[in-house]
Design a protein around this motif. Structure first.
Motif, PDB file in Angstrom:
ATOM      1  N   GLU A 157      60.346  22.010  57.845  1.00  0.00           N
ATOM      2  CA  GLU A 157      61.506  22.131  56.957  1.00  0.00           C
ATOM      3  C   GLU A 157      61.118  21.965  55.476  1.00  0.00           C
ATOM      4  O   GLU A 157      61.886  22.339  54.600  1.00  0.00           O
ATOM      5  CB  GLU A 157      62.601  21.132  57.369  1.00  0.00           C
ATOM      6  CG  GLU A 157      62.230  19.662  57.260  1.00  0.00           C
ATOM      7  CD  GLU A 157      61.549  19.105  58.523  1.00  0.00           C
ATOM      8  OE1 GLU A 157      60.902  19.893  59.255  1.00  0.00           O
ATOM      9  OE2 GLU A 157      61.655  17.888  58.759  1.00  0.00           O
ATOM     10  N   PRO A 277      68.494  40.800  68.244  1.00  0.00           N
ATOM     11  CA  PRO A 277      67.754  39.547  68.049  1.00  0.00           C
ATOM     12  C   PRO A 277      67.424  38.837  69.367  1.00  0.00           C
ATOM     13  O   PRO A 277      68.042  39.086  70.401  1.00  0.00           O
ATOM     14  CB  PRO A 277      68.716  38.689  67.224  1.00  0.00           C
ATOM     15  CG  PRO A 277      69.690  39.637  66.631  1.00  0.00           C
ATOM     16  CD  PRO A 277      69.778  40.808  67.549  1.00  0.00           C
ATOM     17  N   ASP A 281      66.568  32.691  69.761  1.00  0.00           N
ATOM     18  CA  ASP A 281      66.345  32.504  68.327  1.00  0.00           C
ATOM     19  C   ASP A 281      66.914  33.706  67.582  1.00  0.00           C
ATOM     20  O   ASP A 281      66.201  34.634  67.214  1.00  0.00           O
ATOM     21  CB  ASP A 281      64.856  32.357  68.009  1.00  0.00           C
ATOM     22  CG  ASP A 281      64.628  32.062  66.526  1.00  0.00           C
ATOM     23  OD1 ASP A 281      65.627  32.030  65.761  1.00  0.00           O
ATOM     24  OD2 ASP A 281      63.467  31.867  66.129  1.00  0.00           O
ATOM     25  N   PRO A 282      68.245  33.671  67.355  1.00  0.00           N
ATOM     26  CA  PRO A 282      68.918  34.845  66.767  1.00  0.00           C
ATOM     27  C   PRO A 282      68.447  35.170  65.363  1.00  0.00           C
ATOM     28  O   PRO A 282      68.835  36.205  64.816  1.00  0.00           O
ATOM     29  CB  PRO A 282      70.393  34.437  66.762  1.00  0.00           C
ATOM     30  CG  PRO A 282      70.495  33.296  67.734  1.00  0.00           C
ATOM     31  CD  PRO A 282      69.181  32.589  67.691  1.00  0.00           C
ATOM     32  N   SER A 283      67.577  34.308  64.770  1.00  0.00           N
ATOM     33  CA  SER A 283      67.122  34.614  63.412  1.00  0.00           C
ATOM     34  C   SER A 283      66.025  35.678  63.412  1.00  0.00           C
ATOM     35  O   SER A 283      65.616  36.148  62.356  1.00  0.00           O
ATOM     36  CB  SER A 283      66.593  33.343  62.747  1.00  0.00           C
ATOM     37  OG  SER A 283      65.344  32.988  63.309  1.00  0.00           O
ATOM     38  N   THR A 284      65.501  36.044  64.595  1.00  0.00           N
ATOM     39  CA  THR A 284      64.390  37.007  64.588  1.00  0.00           C
ATOM     40  C   THR A 284      64.558  38.127  65.616  1.00  0.00           C
ATOM     41  O   THR A 284      65.128  37.927  66.684  1.00  0.00           O
ATOM     42  CB  THR A 284      63.026  36.289  64.810  1.00  0.00           C
ATOM     43  OG1 THR A 284      61.989  37.275  64.809  1.00  0.00           O
ATOM     44  CG2 THR A 284      62.994  35.538  66.135  1.00  0.00           C
ATOM     45  N   HIS A 285      64.050  39.315  65.242  1.00  0.00           N
ATOM     46  CA  HIS A 285      63.957  40.478  66.137  1.00  0.00           C
ATOM     47  C   HIS A 285      62.520  40.686  66.602  1.00  0.00           C
ATOM     48  O   HIS A 285      62.209  41.684  67.223  1.00  0.00           O
ATOM     49  CB  HIS A 285      64.316  41.769  65.401  1.00  0.00           C
ATOM     50  CG  HIS A 285      65.768  41.940  65.097  1.00  0.00           C
ATOM     51  ND1 HIS A 285      66.453  41.155  64.204  1.00  0.00           N
ATOM     52  CD2 HIS A 285      66.669  42.845  65.559  1.00  0.00           C
ATOM     53  CE1 HIS A 285      67.709  41.567  64.129  1.00  0.00           C
ATOM     54  NE2 HIS A 285      67.872  42.591  64.945  1.00  0.00           N
TER      55      HIS A 285
END
Ligand SMILES: [Zn+2]
Length: 508
Positions: A157, A277, A281-285
């Motif tokens: 983070e 996605p 982890d919906p932040s990545t394709h």
């Protein structure tokens, strides 16, 4: 037509000269020599259509983290092993999916034990590198280092690198690791082909081969030290084959057959390029490594250099679509590609709209059945309901797509029976029931994917792929008829011998 047979096979000058069916076992006759295998069954020689020969040999030599049940076990094995490349410790095979919790490890796990020795550990799929702080320091990687194109430095983070590098970012470290010597590579090849032969393989489609390793294969083949035929698909992501001046060759036991490209990474490291996605982890394709134009450009150059086989790694549905787009573009621009073999390596997640496009472009599905069973639980998390569109062997066959099979060793076991078992039973480890049972294959279909279909995918089916007079004497002899035995018994079969171009290797 049955593939397995019992009887006497006469071999003359590397070819099958006569077959006399006879119940009770297999006899191989060559000149004055006559070797009997009572109870044995002869199959056309088994081919692994996607593997990494040098990788397997090095896996024997460079510490095997495969199957390690925890990161602590990995570290124990590393302590036992010690530095093996200059002052570096280099190993591969870890898989956080086998650990609880299934989280990526960090550099701090390694720093406690290896505060000054640089450590670089490749994930089981080859698409992620786990390193310690000493390795990051030597490579000058800090919070300020940008992600390279086609790769990612995993960060905490506060933006600090955690010690995990994905895909192209792995090279930031790899360039600082001392090279292996050519003797290391030569020994690795000899050990790998001997091991492959002992489990029944007579031929290997070796993928992503480095141009500088080709002369070693050729020399070992000439010296008769390869126990399997090796066909090489040479690394081409950055036109490596072209820069090195590599052209196709026609050897009996080693042949430069084609070019290998990568369109994406793998599901485990979330590097496979998906249309939607990741479910967990919906932040990545995922990461697409080459565009349609970039793939087409490489294929064009390879065709100009005289190659007729192009193998492109594509695991996610977006990557598969991109490769099919590139194949289409090539075919629209350059007519008369009838003799060109376009292969999609892995072909794991395929959008239903794209299945007919395999047939239209003549694309071959080169799959690894053990990936399906060993990845099933992980694939469910990564893909959610899309698992229904993954590993669809039956559907490929129903559409008339050429399906050939391999293991991707050393990622998975090099034993082809493990793959045939996965094709026929499709039961993930630790489960009792088949996963999407409608996609299972019959033993005959499974063996065809490891024999005649693999030869079709390499344009060798005019010489090899079934046991018939006039064909090459490439034979796998096992201790039971795996074509008709209960599927649960396939894995218990033992390889008694292999014959490659008439040379007999006994393994019992
Ligand atoms: Zn591979």
């Amino acid at each position: 037509m049955a593939l397995a047979l019992q009887g006497e096979l006469t071999i003359v000058r590397g070819k099958i000269a006569a077959i006399e069916p006879r119940a009770g076992g297999v006899t191989i006759r060559s000149g004055t020599r006559r070797v009997e295998f009572p109870g044995g069954w002869a199959l056309p020689g088994l081919v692994d259509a996607h593997a990494h020969v040098v990788g397997l040999g090095l896996a024997f030599r460079e510490g095997y983290l495969r199957d390690a049940p925890s990161k602590h076990e990995c570290i124990e094995r590393l302590i036992a092993h010690g530095p093996n490349r200059g002052e570096w410790i280099v190993a591969r095979g870890w898989n956080q999916e086998l650990w609880s919790p299934p989280l990526f490890p960090t550099r701090y796990d390694l720093d406690r034990v290896f505060p000054t020795t640089p450590v670089a550990l490749t994930r089981v799929d080859g698409h992620a590198l786990w390193v310690n702080s000493s390795a990051l320091e030597r490579a000058g990687i800090t919070a300020a280092t940008p992600d390279p194109a086609g790769g990612a430095i995993v960060r905490d983070e506060h933006g600090m690198p955690t010690g995990i590098l994905l895909d192209a970012a792995m090279e930031l470290i790899q360039q600082y690791i001392p090279e292996r010597t050519l003797e290391d590579i030569e020994h690795a090849i000899i050990e790998a082909t001997a091991a492959a032969s002992s489990v029944g393989l007579t031929e290997i489609h070796d993928m992503d081969v480095l141009p500088e390793h080709l002369p070693i294969f050729t020399q070992l083949a000439e010296q008769g030290k390869l126990h399997c035929r090796i066909l090489s698909w040479v690394r081409g992501q950055r036109f490596e084959w072209h820069s090195a001046g590599v052209l196709p060759t026609t050897g009996e036991f080693h042949r430069v057959a084609g070019i290998k490209l990568f369109a994406d990474g793998a599901l485990g490291s979330r590097g496979a390029a998906l249309l939607e996605p990741y479910t967990d982890d919906p932040s990545t394709h995922g990461i697409l490594l080459l565009t349609v134009e970039e793939i087409a450009e490489r294929i064009k150059r390879a065709l100009d250099d005289g190659f007729s086989s192009i193998a492109v790694h594509a695991i996610g549905d977006r990557a598969v679509r991109t490769v099919l787009d590139a194949f289409e573009q090539i075919q629209q621009r350059y007519a008369a590609l009838d003799n060109v073999r376009l292969r999609i390596e892995h072909s794991q997640v395929v959008h239903p709209d794209d299945l007919p496009r395999y047939v239209q472009t003549g694309a071959i599905a080169s799959v690894q059945p053990i990936h399906c069973t060993s990845d099933a639980a992980m694939a469910e998390r990564r893909l959610g309901t899309r698992t229904a569109t993954a590993y669809r062997w039956r559907l490929f066959l129903q559409h008339g797509v050429l399906l050939c099979a391999g293991s991707d060793f050393p990622v998975e076991s090099h034993n082809p029976l493990s793959g045939i078992d996965a094709f026929c039973r499709r039961i993930p480890p630790g489960r009792e029931h088949p996963w999407y049972p409608e996609e299972r294959l019959s033993a005959t279909e499974a063996i065809e994917a490891y024999t005649i279909n693999a030869h079709r995918a390499a344009d060798m089916s005019y010489r090899r792929g079934w046991l018939a007079v006039g064909m090459d004497a490439d034979i796998t002899i096992v201790d039971r008829n795996i074509e008709v035995c209960p599927a649960e018994e396939i894995l218990q079969a033992r390889t008694l011998a292999t014959v490659v171009g008439g040379t007999l290797y006994e393994h019992a």
